[in-house]
Design an enzyme around this catalytic site. Structure first.
Site, PDB file in Angstrom:
ATOM      1  CE  LYS A 173      -1.925   2.865   3.035  1.00  0.00           C
ATOM      2  NZ  LYS A 173      -1.981   4.061   2.176  1.00  0.00           N
ATOM      3  CD  GLU A 248      12.407   5.559   9.449  1.00  0.00           C
ATOM      4  OE1 GLU A 248      12.439   6.399  10.375  1.00  0.00           O
ATOM      5  OE2 GLU A 248      12.211   5.866   8.273  1.00  0.00           O
ATOM      6  CB  CYS A 282      12.432  10.222   8.576  1.00  0.00           C
ATOM      7  SG  CYS A 282      11.070   9.551   7.705  1.00  0.00           S
ATOM      8  CD  GLU A 383       8.689  13.544  12.259  1.00  0.00           C
ATOM      9  OE1 GLU A 383       7.732  12.791  12.457  1.00  0.00           O
ATOM     10  OE2 GLU A 383       9.704  13.210  11.612  1.00  0.00           O
TER      11      GLU A 383
HETATM   12  C1  UN1 Z   1      13.299   9.468   4.980  1.00  0.00           C
HETATM   13  O1  UN1 Z   1      13.248  10.663   5.220  1.00  0.00           O
HETATM   14  O2  UN1 Z   1      12.435   8.696   5.411  1.00  0.00           O
HETATM   15  O3  UN1 Z   1      19.107   9.991   4.418  1.00  0.00           O
HETATM   16  C2  UN1 Z   1      14.337   8.844   4.134  1.00  0.00           C
HETATM   17  C3  UN1 Z   1      18.284  10.583   3.752  1.00  0.00           C
HETATM   18  C4  UN1 Z   1      17.667   9.886   2.557  1.00  0.00           C
HETATM   19  C5  UN1 Z   1      16.532   9.025   2.988  1.00  0.00           C
HETATM   20  C6  UN1 Z   1      15.527   9.711   3.877  1.00  0.00           C
HETATM   21  N1  UN1 Z   1      18.668   9.108   1.891  1.00  0.00           N
HETATM   22  O4  UN1 Z   1      17.930  11.717   4.018  1.00  0.00           O
END
Ligand code: UN1
Length: 493
Positions: A173, A248, A282, A383
């Site tokens: 999904k 994650e 993230c 966040e």
């Molecule tokens: C994410 O934000 O979930 O290290 C991934 C990084 C990228 C991946 C981010 N290569 O910022």
């Protein structure tokens, strides 16, 4: 209007729900396509197809399974530009970053294809004579993958490629905001010759499709990247069924700038990791922990750079910062900025929705910088997922590490220092899954584990060889060729 439909058992087919939702360009508000909205029945059909296909796939030698992955890598490479354009148009990140993201998927494809000839286990001496001992990786079965919109091709590559090379089948999904790139990625698997039923793409909401996947007794594991709130819910639902989950979730990543740092380099790292992807990584830097001796210099250099950041449609190569994903996100960011001001943080720049000219049609937020932020303010703990960063002054490396570690997340952290002793202390004491020295908080490479500690995850990792731990079970095998019963721990003592 182009319609996007599911891919189940090798067929492109709309859900029987008959419902479609629009997909919009976050930079312009333009409707790009319509997307089928699936039901629990669609998920079940996908699971049955996956189950059937996996029975044969697990018996295909891994080097042969990997041939498909090599083809996926080649097709991704061939279509890099086209994929990047689609990605930018539906997700908003600037085109150069979109190309970088497709490259991440290419790298992952070739890397995981190589695993087809490794998938290393252990062979160890047995404690008994004429006995052989080894461990091998076996597939888990059906992997349910739930992926976010912010890295809509990289993250599915981190999950789907190891799942497939290890002999699993997939029900996927994708995020509702990025259906087009999901379809293109699936087509690449189809064209690369992946047998039908091994990847099944099911569009729809988290509450219907996502929950149906988590609750489905024949989906053996869920690998999820997304919000902390949804991750917790998945964990709770799946926990009752003893279903494996790899989660994650969020981050509240900090760049620390010590008094001996190369300040210009730190500014480069902060600008890139706080405002790149409009702060929607993230791994984005949302806290800047700075030694008070260099605070003023850092502030003024950051402000000078921020003033030159160009907002706009990411397809325009001169643009530095694209839109945020949707209206709700824009409002959430603005809400946090107001909270910051109320909490007594000092707003240095930005702090507003951008409405000038063409920007008014999309979801743009001005790059925002706060200073004099206290570690216990909400803007320093929660966040925000937008182009907002907070400067927190400290007096020492000890205090910097304490502040870095004081949040509930633990994805990425960075330290700028030219002192090797301080760098090594930071590498030891920053309690995040990823640590950078003299670089910003973003830019993970695919052959190391990706994930974090504390509220960021549940102990698993995406990408790297570590990803195989999510998608395989260990089987320990003992072969006794002595012709007699040998009792371990007894007959040899
Ligand atoms: C994410 O934000 O979930 O290290 C991934 C990084 C990228 C991946 C981010 N290569 O910022």
């Amino acid at each position: 209007m182009k319609q996007y439909v599911n891919y189940i058992n090798g067929e492109w087919i709309a859900s029987a729900s008959g419902k479609f939702l629009p997909n919009t360009n976050p930079a312009t508000g333009e409707v790009l396509a319509e997307v089928t909205q699936s039901t629990a029945e669609d998920v079940d059909r996908a699971v049955q197809a996956a189950r059937q296909a996996q029975k044969a796939w697990r018996l295909v030698p891994a080097p042969e399974r990997a041939e498909v992955l090599y083809k996926v890598g080649l097709l991704l490479k061939e279509r890099k530009e086209q994929l990047a354009q689609i990605l930018t148009s539906e997700m908003g990140k600037v085109i150069e970053e979109a190309r970088g993201e497709v490259q991440e998927a290419i790298d992952m494809a070739f890397y995981m294809a190589g695993e087809g000839r490794r998938l290393f286990g252990d062979t160890v001496p047995s404690e008994l004579r004429d006995k052989f001992a080894m461990s091998v990786r076996v597939p888990v079965g059906i992997a349910g993958l739930i992926t976010p919109w912010n890295f809509p091709i990289a993250i599915i590559s981190w999950k789907s490629l190891p799942a497939l090379v290890a002999g699993n089948a997939i029900v996927w999904k994708p995020a509702s905001e990025t259906p087009m790139i999901a379809s293109e990625f699936t087509k690449i698997y189809e064209e690369a010759g992946l047998p039908k039923g091994l990847i099944n793409l099911v569009y729809g909401s988290g509450s219907v499709v996502g929950n149906a996947m988590v609750d489905h007794p024949q989906i053996d594991l869920i690998s999820f990247t997304g919000s902390n709130e949804v991750g917790r819910e998945i964990n709770a639902r799946a926990g009752g069924m003893l279903k494996r989950t790899s989660l994650e979730m969020g981050g509240k990543n900090a760049v620390t700038v010590l008094d001996d740092a190369d300040i210009d380099l730190a500014v480069d790292g902060i600008i890139w990791s706080a405002y790149g992807t409009s702060g929607q990584r993230c791994t984005a830097c949302s806290r800047i922990i700075v030694h008070e001796a260099v605070k003023e210099e850092l502030e003024s250099k950051l402000l000078a750079r921020i003033a030159h950041l160009r907002l706009g449609n990411g397809l325009d190569p001169s643009v530095d910062v694209g839109p945020v994903i949707n209206r709700a996100s824009l409002e959430k960011i603005d809400e946090y900025v107001k909270i910051g001001v109320e909490e007594g943080a000092k707003l240095l720049c930005g702090g507003e929705i951008a409405t000038d000219g063409e920007l008014g049609k999309g979801n743009f937020y001005l790059p925002t910088l706060f200073t004099d932020v206290k570690p216990d303010m909400r803007i320093a703990k929660e966040e925000i997922f937008g182009p907002v960063a907070s400067i927190i002054p400290v007096k020492s490396i000890e205090e910097a590490i304490e502040v870095n570690n004081s949040v509930e997340f633990g994805l990425s952290s960075s330290i700028f220092t030219q002192d090797i002793n301080r760098a090594f202390r930071a590498m030891r004491d920053l309690d995040t899954g990823i640590v950078y020295v003299n670089a910003g908080t973003t830019g993970a490479e695919i052959h190391l584990p990706f994930g974090g500690t504390k509220g960021t995850g549940n102990g698993h990792r995406d990408s790297g060889v570590a990803a195989l731990d999510v998608f395989t079970e260990w089987r320990s095998i003992y072969v006794d060729y002595s012709g007699k019963l040998q009792r371990a721990q007894i007959d040899n003592k």
